[in-house]
Design a protein around this motif. Sequence first.
Motif, PDB file in Angstrom:
ATOM      1  N   TYR A 204       0.818  -1.212   0.000  1.00 36.66           N
ATOM      2  CA  TYR A 204       0.000   0.000   0.000  1.00 36.66           C
ATOM      3  C   TYR A 204       0.856   1.269   0.000  1.00 36.66           C
ATOM      4  O   TYR A 204       0.448   2.300  -0.532  1.00 36.66           O
ATOM      5  N   TRP A 205       2.044   1.176   0.563  1.00 36.73           N
ATOM      6  CA  TRP A 205       2.960   2.315   0.495  1.00 36.73           C
ATOM      7  C   TRP A 205       3.399   2.531  -0.959  1.00 36.73           C
ATOM      8  O   TRP A 205       3.492   3.663  -1.433  1.00 36.73           O
ATOM      9  N   TYR A 206       3.622   1.429  -1.682  1.00 42.11           N
ATOM     10  CA  TYR A 206       3.961   1.520  -3.101  1.00 42.11           C
ATOM     11  C   TYR A 206       2.796   2.147  -3.881  1.00 42.11           C
ATOM     12  O   TYR A 206       3.005   3.029  -4.729  1.00 42.11           O
ATOM     13  N   CYS A 207       1.579   1.677  -3.592  1.00 44.55           N
ATOM     14  CA  CYS A 207       0.401   2.224  -4.286  1.00 44.55           C
ATOM     15  C   CYS A 207       0.257   3.717  -4.034  1.00 44.55           C
ATOM     16  O   CYS A 207      -0.001   4.497  -4.971  1.00 44.55           O
ATOM     17  N   LEU A 208       0.415   4.120  -2.784  1.00 42.46           N
ATOM     18  CA  LEU A 208       0.260   5.540  -2.466  1.00 42.46           C
ATOM     19  C   LEU A 208       1.337   6.364  -3.153  1.00 42.46           C
ATOM     20  O   LEU A 208       1.050   7.415  -3.736  1.00 42.46           O
ATOM     21  N   GLY A 209       2.588   5.893  -3.089  1.00 41.77           N
ATOM     22  CA  GLY A 209       3.684   6.639  -3.717  1.00 41.77           C
ATOM     23  C   GLY A 209       3.496   6.783  -5.214  1.00 41.77           C
ATOM     24  O   GLY A 209       3.698   7.872  -5.784  1.00 41.77           O
ATOM     25  N   THR A 210       3.085   5.693  -5.876  1.00 42.65           N
ATOM     26  CA  THR A 210       2.874   5.733  -7.325  1.00 42.65           C
ATOM     27  C   THR A 210       1.686   6.624  -7.671  1.00 42.65           C
ATOM     28  O   THR A 210       1.727   7.395  -8.641  1.00 42.65           O
ATOM     29  N   TYR A 211       0.627   6.524  -6.865  1.00 41.49           N
ATOM     30  CA  TYR A 211      -0.554   7.364  -7.076  1.00 41.49           C
ATOM     31  C   TYR A 211      -0.198   8.845  -6.919  1.00 41.49           C
ATOM     32  O   TYR A 211      -0.611   9.685  -7.733  1.00 41.49           O
ATOM     33  N   MET A 212       0.591   9.156  -5.895  1.00 37.75           N
ATOM     34  CA  MET A 212       0.998  10.544  -5.669  1.00 37.75           C
ATOM     35  C   MET A 212       1.853  11.055  -6.826  1.00 37.75           C
ATOM     36  O   MET A 212       1.725  12.211  -7.249  1.00 37.75           O
ATOM     37  N   ASP A 213       2.733  10.201  -7.351  1.00 40.74           N
ATOM     38  CA  ASP A 213       3.553  10.596  -8.499  1.00 40.74           C
ATOM     39  C   ASP A 213       2.674  10.965  -9.689  1.00 40.74           C
ATOM     40  O   ASP A 213       2.918  11.968 -10.379  1.00 40.74           O
ATOM     41  N   LEU A 214       1.653  10.140  -9.946  1.00 40.57           N
ATOM     42  CA  LEU A 214       0.765  10.398 -11.079  1.00 40.57           C
ATOM     43  C   LEU A 214      -0.057  11.663 -10.868  1.00 40.57           C
ATOM     44  O   LEU A 214      -0.279  12.444 -11.804  1.00 40.57           O
ATOM     45  N   MET A 215      -0.519  11.876  -9.637  1.00 40.27           N
ATOM     46  CA  MET A 215      -1.373  13.028  -9.347  1.00 40.27           C
ATOM     47  C   MET A 215      -0.603  14.343  -9.360  1.00 40.27           C
ATOM     48  O   MET A 215      -1.173  15.405  -9.558  1.00 40.27           O
ATOM     49  N   THR A 216       0.718  14.273  -9.119  1.00 37.93           N
ATOM     50  CA  THR A 216       1.533  15.496  -9.081  1.00 37.93           C
ATOM     51  C   THR A 216       2.507  15.555 -10.254  1.00 37.93           C
ATOM     52  O   THR A 216       3.483  16.302 -10.224  1.00 37.93           O
ATOM     53  N   ASN A 217       2.245  14.731 -11.304  1.00 38.77           N
ATOM     54  CA  ASN A 217       3.118  14.685 -12.486  1.00 38.77           C
ATOM     55  C   ASN A 217       4.569  14.394 -12.104  1.00 38.77           C
ATOM     56  O   ASN A 217       5.503  15.042 -12.580  1.00 38.77           O
ATOM     57  N   GLN A 218       4.717  13.409 -11.199  1.00 45.24           N
ATOM     58  CA  GLN A 218       6.028  12.949 -10.732  1.00 45.24           C
ATOM     59  C   GLN A 218       6.854  14.098 -10.166  1.00 45.24           C
ATOM     60  O   GLN A 218       8.058  14.224 -10.431  1.00 45.24           O
ATOM     61  N   SER A 219       6.210  14.912  -9.375  1.00 45.80           N
ATOM     62  CA  SER A 219       6.891  16.035  -8.735  1.00 45.80           C
ATOM     63  C   SER A 219       7.845  15.535  -7.656  1.00 45.80           C
ATOM     64  O   SER A 219       7.526  14.624  -6.899  1.00 45.80           O
TER      65      SER A 219
END
Length: 432
Positions: A204-219
């Motif tokens: 779930y940490w992987y899911c959150l990190g990947t989701y955050m990358d997508l939502m912030t354009n890999q900021s």
Amino acid sequence: MIKCAPILTFKSEIIGEYLVPIMKIETDTLVLNTKSEHLLIYYRYNPISELYFLAKKGDTIRINEKQNTPFFTVSNRKVKKYDINYDFWKKARYGSVYDYSTEDYYINKELCYITRGRLWQTEKETIVKKLIQELRDEDMWLDSLYHNHLVSEYEYGIYNARNKYKLLTFEAEFKDASTLKNYLEEYNDSIYRNDSMGFYSNFYWYCLGTYMDLMTNQSFDFRQLFDSLDHIDIDLGELALRGKLVYLDQIVNNYSVEVAQKYYNRFVKENHDTVLVSSLSRKYRNLFDEDINNSEDIELIDYSGKRLNFGNILEKHKGKIIYVDFWASWCAPCLAEMSASKKLREKYADKNIAFVYLAINDKEDAWRKAIPVAGLNDVEDNYFILNNKTSKVLEELNIRSIPRYLIYNKGKLIQQNAPRPSDKQINNVFLK
């Protein structure tokens, strides 16, 4: 660069129990003290590959080798064939390329190239597909082993959970934000809190990190990532809290003191967990200390928490040669030099030479945990730097990379880039 990772690391069933990893095996007998009934042991047997073994409290284990791979034998109890050496048999089942598994190549493609002189030719997506195929087959194979009484119930549960969440992670590799959000909506706070082995929480940490990358354009702006966690319309409880703590730590380490203090104050204001807030207050107690931030010297603490500065160290060893080692718990080359450094200390123990170790750009908790790993338990001059960002002395020394070694003689800096402990030239320097 091949990492200087520990040879043996241990995962306890007891949440919070920390067992010191073994960087180098220097004895044929190793005794571990733990309150846990079971340990998951990670054995790195070459620069790339590692196997997992499950041991039980009270086990007497002998490590042998089969097919260039470690094989554990338990002498004090009867175990089923796949209880302890499951990963050994898994490697035999799925084979390897140049003695490395598919997952080895997925994680360490560059390292495989360096160590074997060959490049894994397939694309990342192809490797992931192969891994997914292997993991799906493993799921059926493991069930078959259990039903045929070849693996015990506890061990089956651990291997099954590891396989399940590893498979989910690889399946999520190329998913879009909508799919990842669906995964996150199934998150369970209770399971996360009690996940001692970490398979569920890592997924779930992987899911959150990947989701955050997508939502912030890999900021890579940790302030934006911190802010974005406030706008996720999913109840992620402890997982979101972990995210904020990680991003806060990155803000503290990578931004100005003013920015760090702003986000720290905001987190404390929003969080009503007094135990956590108290813990953070202790963790960052030196970050906002005006005396520390206004000091031009290098401000330090020792293992007991005593405050002093680099000027005090120079005064303490006035008249001696001082060999200063800038290192950090996360720095593999630094840790790789510690064995040679110990030999230097022993060789020159009766000479007028002081060895001083300064942890730079590190975290205090990580520094404390790394001290036994680095073999610095009995070293008196072992300190943690408090003002990495504001020290004028550090700025003048221009410590751009570590490990870095300096030599002072009678209080004066005479070598700003001294040889490493493993470099034979250091002996000539000391003799001169």
